[in-house]
Design a protein around this motif. Structure first.
Motif, PDB file in Angstrom:
ATOM      1  N   LEU A   1       4.656  -1.697   9.573  1.00 54.63           N
ATOM      2  CA  LEU A   1       5.212  -2.455   8.445  1.00 54.63           C
ATOM      3  C   LEU A   1       4.107  -3.021   7.494  1.00 54.63           C
ATOM      4  CD1 LEU A   1       8.120  -4.985  10.059  1.00 54.63           C
ATOM      5  CD2 LEU A   1       8.330  -3.054   8.472  1.00 54.63           C
ATOM      6  N   LYS A   2       3.073  -3.384   7.860  1.00 58.91           N
ATOM      7  CA  LYS A   2       1.970  -3.773   7.041  1.00 58.91           C
ATOM      8  C   LYS A   2       1.284  -2.654   6.216  1.00 58.91           C
ATOM      9  CE  LYS A   2       0.403  -7.826   9.634  1.00 58.91           C
ATOM     10  NZ  LYS A   2      -0.671  -8.542  10.364  1.00 58.91           N
ATOM     11  N   THR A   3       1.203  -1.505   6.945  1.00 58.41           N
ATOM     12  CA  THR A   3       0.718  -0.239   6.195  1.00 58.41           C
ATOM     13  C   THR A   3       1.733   0.265   5.002  1.00 58.41           C
ATOM     14  OG1 THR A   3      -0.236   0.554   8.254  1.00 58.41           O
ATOM     15  CG2 THR A   3       0.172   2.043   6.681  1.00 58.41           C
ATOM     16  N   ALA A   4       2.910   0.072   5.373  1.00 55.38           N
ATOM     17  CA  ALA A   4       4.022   0.181   4.318  1.00 55.38           C
ATOM     18  C   ALA A   4       3.576  -0.675   3.038  1.00 55.38           C
ATOM     19  CB  ALA A   4       5.514   0.061   4.715  1.00 55.38           C
ATOM     20  N   GLU A   5       3.565  -1.763   3.383  1.00 55.69           N
ATOM     21  CA  GLU A   5       3.362  -3.108   2.351  1.00 55.69           C
ATOM     22  C   GLU A   5       2.146  -2.584   1.734  1.00 55.69           C
ATOM     23  OE1 GLU A   5       3.327  -6.895   3.614  1.00 55.69           O
ATOM     24  OE2 GLU A   5       5.320  -6.490   5.101  1.00 55.69           O
ATOM     25  N   ILE A   6       1.274  -2.128   2.149  1.00 58.71           N
ATOM     26  CA  ILE A   6      -0.165  -1.696   1.651  1.00 58.71           C
ATOM     27  C   ILE A   6      -0.202  -0.625   0.593  1.00 58.71           C
ATOM     28  CG2 ILE A   6      -2.515  -0.850   1.897  1.00 58.71           C
ATOM     29  CD1 ILE A   6      -2.494  -2.502   4.548  1.00 58.71           C
ATOM     30  N   PHE A   7       0.688   0.347   1.027  1.00 56.61           N
ATOM     31  CA  PHE A   7       0.771   1.802   0.323  1.00 56.61           C
ATOM     32  C   PHE A   7       2.047   1.228  -0.874  1.00 56.61           C
ATOM     33  CE2 PHE A   7      -0.406   4.013   3.853  1.00 56.61           C
ATOM     34  CZ  PHE A   7      -1.463   4.867   3.389  1.00 56.61           C
ATOM     35  N   LYS A   8       2.631   0.299  -0.743  1.00 59.35           N
ATOM     36  CA  LYS A   8       3.644  -0.196  -1.907  1.00 59.35           C
ATOM     37  C   LYS A   8       2.557  -0.823  -3.129  1.00 59.35           C
ATOM     38  CE  LYS A   8       7.890  -1.029   0.298  1.00 59.35           C
ATOM     39  NZ  LYS A   8       8.734  -2.015   0.832  1.00 59.35           N
ATOM     40  N   LYS A   9       1.639  -1.183  -2.834  1.00 65.91           N
ATOM     41  CA  LYS A   9       0.651  -2.101  -3.625  1.00 65.91           C
ATOM     42  C   LYS A   9      -0.431  -1.065  -4.397  1.00 65.91           C
ATOM     43  CE  LYS A   9       1.479  -6.394  -1.671  1.00 65.91           C
ATOM     44  NZ  LYS A   9       0.842  -7.378  -1.041  1.00 65.91           N
ATOM     45  N   ILE A  10      -0.294   0.088  -3.883  1.00 70.22           N
ATOM     46  CA  ILE A  10      -1.659   1.113  -4.269  1.00 70.22           C
ATOM     47  C   ILE A  10      -0.707   1.965  -5.338  1.00 70.22           C
ATOM     48  CG2 ILE A  10      -3.192   3.024  -3.667  1.00 70.22           C
ATOM     49  CD1 ILE A  10      -2.954   1.845  -0.791  1.00 70.22           C
TER      50      ILE A  10
END
Length: 73
Positions: A6-15
């Motif tokens: 979930l944290k990885t998915a959130e990070i990729f949404k911001k990139i």
């Protein structure tokens, strides 16, 4: 789904998304540039092409004159 996923998915949404052309697209663009003798230069990390700025046109009903006649080599 795990917390790490979930944290990885959130990070990729911001990139911001980065688009890289395929080798086929690069070859096609190079062939067009060679066919028409386009003068291309790289300045300050930007690709520039020499155009005839007095011969620019708008297309498809747009008011933006951003399609210009190339100035061949």
């Amino acid at each position: 789904m795990s917390i790490a996923t979930l944290k990885t998915a959130e990070i990729f949404k911001k990139i911001p998304h980065l688009w890289i052309p395929s080798f086929d697209e690069i070859a096609e663009r190079r062939a067009i540039a060679e066919k028409y003798g386009v003068d291309v230069k790289r300045v300050d990390g930007k690709n520039l092409v020499h155009i005839m700025s007095q011969k620019c046109y708008s297309l498809n009903g747009s008011n933006v004159r951003d399609w210009c006649v190339i100035d061949p080599k």
